[in-house]
Design a protein around this motif. Sequence first.
Motif, PDB file in Angstrom:
ATOM      1  N   VAL A 199      -6.180   1.873  13.283  1.00 23.79           N
ATOM      2  CA  VAL A 199      -6.905   1.413  14.469  1.00 23.79           C
ATOM      3  C   VAL A 199      -6.577  -0.045  14.768  1.00 23.79           C
ATOM      4  O   VAL A 199      -6.343  -0.433  15.922  1.00 23.79           O
ATOM      5  CB  VAL A 199      -8.424   1.604  14.267  1.00 23.79           C
ATOM      6  N   ALA A 200      -6.512  -0.876  13.712  1.00 24.88           N
ATOM      7  CA  ALA A 200      -6.214  -2.297  13.915  1.00 24.88           C
ATOM      8  C   ALA A 200      -4.800  -2.497  14.448  1.00 24.88           C
ATOM      9  O   ALA A 200      -4.567  -3.350  15.313  1.00 24.88           O
ATOM     10  CB  ALA A 200      -6.394  -3.056  12.600  1.00 24.88           C
ATOM     11  N   GLN A 201      -3.835  -1.711  13.943  1.00 28.97           N
ATOM     12  CA  GLN A 201      -2.459  -1.824  14.428  1.00 28.97           C
ATOM     13  C   GLN A 201      -2.351  -1.346  15.873  1.00 28.97           C
ATOM     14  O   GLN A 201      -1.668  -1.967  16.694  1.00 28.97           O
ATOM     15  CB  GLN A 201      -1.527  -1.009  13.535  1.00 28.97           C
ATOM     16  N   ASP A 202      -3.043  -0.244  16.197  1.00 28.06           N
ATOM     17  CA  ASP A 202      -2.954   0.282  17.558  1.00 28.06           C
ATOM     18  C   ASP A 202      -3.606  -0.659  18.546  1.00 28.06           C
ATOM     19  O   ASP A 202      -3.177  -0.752  19.710  1.00 28.06           O
ATOM     20  CB  ASP A 202      -3.595   1.663  17.632  1.00 28.06           C
ATOM     21  N   ALA A 203      -4.621  -1.388  18.116  1.00 30.38           N
ATOM     22  CA  ALA A 203      -5.235  -2.380  19.001  1.00 30.38           C
ATOM     23  C   ALA A 203      -4.238  -3.471  19.354  1.00 30.38           C
ATOM     24  O   ALA A 203      -4.175  -3.933  20.503  1.00 30.38           O
ATOM     25  CB  ALA A 203      -6.465  -2.981  18.320  1.00 30.38           C
ATOM     26  N   VAL A 204      -3.425  -3.900  18.374  1.00 34.47           N
ATOM     27  CA  VAL A 204      -2.404  -4.908  18.657  1.00 34.47           C
ATOM     28  C   VAL A 204      -1.343  -4.333  19.589  1.00 34.47           C
ATOM     29  O   VAL A 204      -0.868  -5.008  20.509  1.00 34.47           O
ATOM     30  CB  VAL A 204      -1.767  -5.398  17.337  1.00 34.47           C
ATOM     31  N   LEU A 209     -10.548  -5.831  22.354  1.00 34.03           N
ATOM     32  CA  LEU A 209      -9.628  -5.434  21.288  1.00 34.03           C
ATOM     33  C   LEU A 209      -9.687  -6.414  20.125  1.00 34.03           C
ATOM     34  O   LEU A 209      -9.603  -6.025  18.957  1.00 34.03           O
ATOM     35  CB  LEU A 209      -8.199  -5.355  21.832  1.00 34.03           C
ATOM     36  N   ALA A 210      -9.821  -7.708  20.457  1.00 31.22           N
ATOM     37  CA  ALA A 210      -9.898  -8.709  19.396  1.00 31.22           C
ATOM     38  C   ALA A 210     -11.178  -8.540  18.583  1.00 31.22           C
ATOM     39  O   ALA A 210     -11.156  -8.444  17.347  1.00 31.22           O
ATOM     40  CB  ALA A 210      -9.819 -10.110  19.989  1.00 31.22           C
ATOM     41  N   SER A 211     -12.316  -8.498  19.285  1.00 27.74           N
ATOM     42  CA  SER A 211     -13.590  -8.410  18.567  1.00 27.74           C
ATOM     43  C   SER A 211     -13.729  -7.092  17.828  1.00 27.74           C
ATOM     44  O   SER A 211     -14.309  -7.038  16.737  1.00 27.74           O
ATOM     45  CB  SER A 211     -14.751  -8.595  19.549  1.00 27.74           C
TER      46      SER A 211
END
Length: 441
Positions: A293-298, A313-315
């Motif tokens: 999830v964190a990678q896809d947000a980037v 996306l950051a928060s």
Amino acid sequence: MSEYGTGREPEELTFAAAAPVRGGAFTRTWWGRAWLQALEDTALDGQQVKAGRRHARAGAVGAVSVRPGRITAVVQDPDGTAYRADVLVRTLTEEEWDRLLDLAVDSAGHIAALLDHEMPPHLVEDATAVGIDLMPGIGDLEPECGCEAWDHCPHTAALCHQMARILDEDPFALLLMRGRGQRPVVDALQVRSAARAGGGTAAGAPAGAGDAPAGVSAAEAYALRDILPPLPEVPVVAQGPGEPPSLDTETDPEPGVEPAALEFLAADTAARAHRLLAELLAGREVAPAGLTVAQDAVRLAAGRPPGWVAGRLASGTGRSRAELDAATRAWRWGGAAALAVLEGSWTPDEEALARAAARLAEAWEEGEAPELSRSGAHWTAAGARAQLRLGEDGRWWPYRRAADGWAPVGPADRDPAAALTAATAEGERDEESPGSHRLSE
């Protein structure tokens, strides 16, 4: 500039003299480095090799002539005295060429790499296994120079260094030195490929090689013409993904639903689907993404969403806006691998670090290499805004210090010297870098 593309195969190719260049790795490909390694292993005096490298960096090597068994150029000393330098290389016999071409045609990847002006390492390894030395080794680069030195002198060493640069761009020049240029090699590969596909044998191939099933006769295939349905047309990929639907309507959205965010996600999905379809129809294997999830947000943030979407996306991933900016810069240079180097931490083994240190020392002249301080997988240049970071896959990433911390400035490279050259390059324009874009507020 060489004579390739003129419609005829020359017995000799001429490559124009190169401009002077300072610092950085002298060659960027593994086959260029193998060529220089053969020079270093052959020369009895390492100082002559270093002097030749300085000559080549200074632009003292004139146009280089390449023909079967020999390369030639005029090299000037600093005082202007010019000498003709030659380096002789053994050509392959006809029987060796037949074996080499049979090896190449056994793999479509070998052919594709050669046509893309790359030297496939497995082809070189397979050739060595059957007694064909495609790359030169110890004693294979025989010098002849007008200065009458009996060993490699600065002039033949300079010629070899210039040849390494030529091989970077055109490995077919090595094949020409070994006896055959690009056109004869490509023609021979096409003949062998056609023979394999048709069940026949190519000239020089052993009987029975490339045998294929008999197949269906033409008369039988023609008789079935009204029974079998026609093959479907290969779909044509559109120039770009379709436009997502607009959600800007007079109806108020449900609580918690953001139409602009949905429009952005729909556009991203359409773009990914279009890219996957184009790659599949082009015959390229598509690996599943498998992102967290964190990678896809980037990845989503790298698509330049509206500012408030980037904030979400950051928060949502526990990052500040500045941290998300840095993550998207890394993503644009190398996807998940680059992101892992930016945000991860690991301790490489000492053997890998020792190899890198030796490679860096080899690539720079004495006194030119920047002093590096090492902290784990991060190497920082003293007095410069440059840093190298080693990924767990063995690739080096160039970084430069920015206002908000260290930022990647280029793609990864297996060669730490090439990565350090990118990190220390002057005059970079951040506006043109894939990692320079800041998310809109």
